[in-house]
Design an enzyme around this catalytic site. Structure first.
Site, PDB file in Angstrom:
ATOM      1  CB  SER A 142      -9.262   9.458 -32.957  1.00 15.15           C
ATOM      2  OG  SER A 142      -8.085   9.367 -32.465  1.00 15.15           O
ATOM      3  CE1 TYR A 156      -7.551  12.872 -36.901  1.00 17.93           C
ATOM      4  CE2 TYR A 156      -6.791  12.237 -34.741  1.00 17.93           C
ATOM      5  CZ  TYR A 156      -7.413  11.706 -36.194  1.00 17.93           C
ATOM      6  OH  TYR A 156      -7.713  10.543 -36.520  1.00 17.93           O
TER       7      TYR A 156
END
Length: 247
Positions: A142, A156
């Site tokens: 990501s 995350y």
């Protein structure tokens, strides 16, 4: 026929990747944790298109379930050529001072440990050292690994930073054994994951700040994943493609 395993293949980027790989001639194992109906829908759509696919349940945070998933592939005679580590989780937006150890550990168990476990089992089957025919792995990271996702998902983001490190380290371990390992860092993509974080419209909110002035589509990420898996990228390993609209 080449076989590809796509973890978290029931929705979003995983779904788009499974469909594209099937269109390109792969037999696709569509992994899911809880969304059986959604996974079966992906499989049915692939069959309608004339492709081959089957669903396979496993919580990748659970080592025994990961091992069982790969053993099932073996039992079905599906020689693994490609692995897409796409499964990942996040929780509601929060600052670091609000995070609990339970939440952090749950995110890390799936996003880091689960990805490690799937890589481990794939390497055991792909490596020419173990009689395999080689293969390719793509880890879905990501852009948050670069930005840190402050006030939203630092846990995350940190987990995806670890995935980037795994991608590099593993690529060097297996480069001489016929396995390529690369990654893709999606930016703001229109998927259901944003609803998991409590803001379904998040992509539209941030779109004006993205250099390309729009969010991405899962299919755009799937094409980057497919390219890295394909022979077109035969001399590329240890590389991470940023697919974030310039962000």
């Amino acid at each position: 026929m080449k076989t590809a395993l796509v973890t978290g293949g029931s929705r979003g980027i995983g779904r788009a990747t499974a469909l594209l790989l099937a269109d390109q001639g792969y037999q696709v194992a569509v992994n899911y944790h809880q969304r059986k109906a959604a996974a079966e829908e992906v499989v049915a759509l692939i069959h309608q298109r004339g492709g081959k696919a089957f669903s396979i349940q496993a919580d990748i945070a659970n080592e025994a379930q990961v091992v069982a998933m790969f053993e099932l592939l073996d039992e079905q005679g599906a020689r693994l050529h490609a692995l897409v580590n796409n499964a990942g989780i996040l929780f509601r937006q929060a600052s670091v001072e609000e995070l609990s150890a339970e939440r952090i550990n749950r995110v890390f168990a799936t996003n880091i440990t689960g990805t490690f476990l799937c890589c481990r089992e794939a390497v055991k089957r792909m490596s020419q050292q173990h009689g395999g025919q080689g293969g390719a792995i793509v880890n879905v990271s990501s852009a948050a690994a670069r930005t840190g996702a402050p006030y939203e998902y630092v846990d995350y983001a940190a987990s995806k930073g670890a995935v980037d490190t795994l991608t590099k380290g593993l690529s060097l371990e297996v480069a001489a054994h016929g396995i390529r390992v690369n990654g893709v860092r999606p930016g703001f993509i229109y998927t259901d994951m944003h609803a998991d974080g409590g803001e379904p419209g998040r992509v539209n909110r941030v779109a004006p700040a993205i250099p390309m002035r729009r969010g991405g589509q899962p299919e755009e990420i799937a094409r980057a994943i497919y390219w890295l898996l394909s022979d077109e990228a035969s001399y590329i390993t240890g590389t991470i493609i940023d697919a974030a609209g310039g962000r």
